[in-house]
Design a protein around this motif. Sequence first.
Motif, PDB file in Angstrom:
ATOM      1  N   ASP B  24       0.867  -1.175   0.000  1.00 26.79           N
ATOM      2  CA  ASP B  24       0.000   0.000   0.000  1.00 26.79           C
ATOM      3  C   ASP B  24       0.908   1.230   0.000  1.00 26.79           C
ATOM      4  O   ASP B  24       1.549   1.523   1.019  1.00 26.79           O
ATOM      5  CB  ASP B  24      -0.900  -0.018   1.227  1.00 26.79           C
ATOM      6  CG  ASP B  24      -2.097   0.893   1.099  1.00 26.79           C
ATOM      7  OD1 ASP B  24      -3.035   0.786   1.911  1.00 26.79           O
ATOM      8  OD2 ASP B  24      -2.088   1.743   0.174  1.00 26.79           O
ATOM      9  N   SER B  27      -0.074   7.744  -0.130  1.00 29.30           N
ATOM     10  CA  SER B  27      -1.165   8.356  -0.871  1.00 29.30           C
ATOM     11  C   SER B  27      -0.636   9.439  -1.808  1.00 29.30           C
ATOM     12  O   SER B  27       0.148  10.304  -1.405  1.00 29.30           O
ATOM     13  CB  SER B  27      -2.168   8.977   0.108  1.00 29.30           C
ATOM     14  OG  SER B  27      -3.210   9.607  -0.586  1.00 29.30           O
ATOM     15  N   THR B  30       2.466   8.143  -7.533  1.00 33.58           N
ATOM     16  CA  THR B  30       2.011   7.467  -8.744  1.00 33.58           C
ATOM     17  C   THR B  30       2.910   6.308  -9.141  1.00 33.58           C
ATOM     18  O   THR B  30       2.485   5.407  -9.847  1.00 33.58           O
ATOM     19  CB  THR B  30       1.929   8.462  -9.909  1.00 33.58           C
ATOM     20  OG1 THR B  30       3.239   9.032 -10.117  1.00 33.58           O
ATOM     21  CG2 THR B  30       0.940   9.578  -9.618  1.00 33.58           C
ATOM     22  N   ASN B  52      -1.315   2.411 -13.148  1.00 36.87           N
ATOM     23  CA  ASN B  52      -1.646   0.992 -13.157  1.00 36.87           C
ATOM     24  C   ASN B  52      -0.862   0.193 -14.189  1.00 36.87           C
ATOM     25  O   ASN B  52      -0.998  -1.031 -14.253  1.00 36.87           O
ATOM     26  CB  ASN B  52      -3.143   0.791 -13.437  1.00 36.87           C
ATOM     27  CG  ASN B  52      -4.003   1.248 -12.285  1.00 36.87           C
ATOM     28  OD1 ASN B  52      -3.559   1.294 -11.146  1.00 36.87           O
ATOM     29  ND2 ASN B  52      -5.247   1.590 -12.586  1.00 36.87           N
ATOM     30  N   ARG B  69      -1.368  -3.780 -10.202  1.00 35.53           N
ATOM     31  CA  ARG B  69      -1.695  -2.609  -9.398  1.00 35.53           C
ATOM     32  C   ARG B  69      -3.051  -2.116  -9.856  1.00 35.53           C
ATOM     33  O   ARG B  69      -3.287  -1.953 -11.060  1.00 35.53           O
ATOM     34  CB  ARG B  69      -0.643  -1.514  -9.577  1.00 35.53           C
ATOM     35  CG  ARG B  69      -0.817  -0.353  -8.624  1.00 35.53           C
ATOM     36  CD  ARG B  69       0.236   0.700  -8.850  1.00 35.53           C
ATOM     37  NE  ARG B  69       0.139   1.745  -7.836  1.00 35.53           N
ATOM     38  CZ  ARG B  69       0.744   2.930  -7.929  1.00 35.53           C
ATOM     39  NH1 ARG B  69       1.490   3.211  -8.974  1.00 35.53           N
ATOM     40  NH2 ARG B  69       0.615   3.824  -6.981  1.00 35.53           N
ATOM     41  N   SER B  73      -3.178   2.483  -6.846  1.00 36.46           N
ATOM     42  CA  SER B  73      -2.776   2.454  -5.441  1.00 36.46           C
ATOM     43  C   SER B  73      -2.150   1.115  -5.078  1.00 36.46           C
ATOM     44  O   SER B  73      -1.012   0.849  -5.434  1.00 36.46           O
ATOM     45  CB  SER B  73      -3.972   2.782  -4.557  1.00 36.46           C
ATOM     46  OG  SER B  73      -3.596   2.806  -3.200  1.00 36.46           O
ATOM     47  N   SER B  94       7.526   3.526  -3.124  1.00 42.15           N
ATOM     48  CA  SER B  94       6.738   4.409  -3.977  1.00 42.15           C
ATOM     49  C   SER B  94       7.445   5.741  -4.089  1.00 42.15           C
ATOM     50  O   SER B  94       8.327   6.074  -3.289  1.00 42.15           O
ATOM     51  CB  SER B  94       5.315   4.591  -3.434  1.00 42.15           C
ATOM     52  OG  SER B  94       5.311   5.300  -2.208  1.00 42.15           O
TER      53      SER B  94
END
Lengths: 114, 114
Positions: B24, B27, B30, B52, B69, B73, B94
């Motif tokens: 995860d 937030s 990308t 994605n 993905r 997210s 990320s």
Amino acid sequence: AQSVTQLDSQVPVFEEAPVELRCNYSSSVSVYLFWYVQYPNQGLQLLLKYLSGSTLVESINGFEAEFNKSQTSFHLRKPSVHISDTAEYFCAVSARTSGSRLTFGEGTQLTVNP
Amino acid sequence: GAGVSQSPSNKVTEKGKDVELRCDPISGHTALYWYRQSLGQGLEFLIYFQGNSAPDKSGLPSDRFSAERTGGSVSTLTIQRTQQEDSAVYLCASSLAVNTGELFFGEGSRLTVL
């Protein structure tokens, strides 16, 4: 493709001594350079980076690294280490022309002894 | 969340079983990356997502490995018919900005295949 060589797998030093962790890279294109640190039982975190501009970059905890294009090196130095600097340090490179895919070296375990 | 979250933190499985590892990201980030860290070795790139899509999946070691993905997210790394050589720590990272190399890593999922 890029590659990274960290010349020392283990570096033991005494507290307050200076240290240098060596990193050499190979690339056919211009690169960005990074040092990441992994403290015991923690995830990797960025220590410092060279993207452009001054070839000498510094971290908030006293480490510095200098980009040397002619020697294709990005050695990490600290003039006086602390016990809390004990960690594994990874040098990494990414090509400027691609996405943020990092190629990592095999890591150097820095152990600071009292 | 505040950081990159990975689950499970530890997974022990029998040879031949399938496993799923979840990531995860932070937030708004990308880009999402999977790396593998084996004992005594550096970080091995597996796959990279931008949104994605996976523009670079060249690091997946065999067709037993796959990742997806969804919703830009959460990502899942799946290893089918696990082998003992798959034992490693699987790291997810990320990043907000492409091409700066500033990756934020999770603490990893340690996979042990018996």
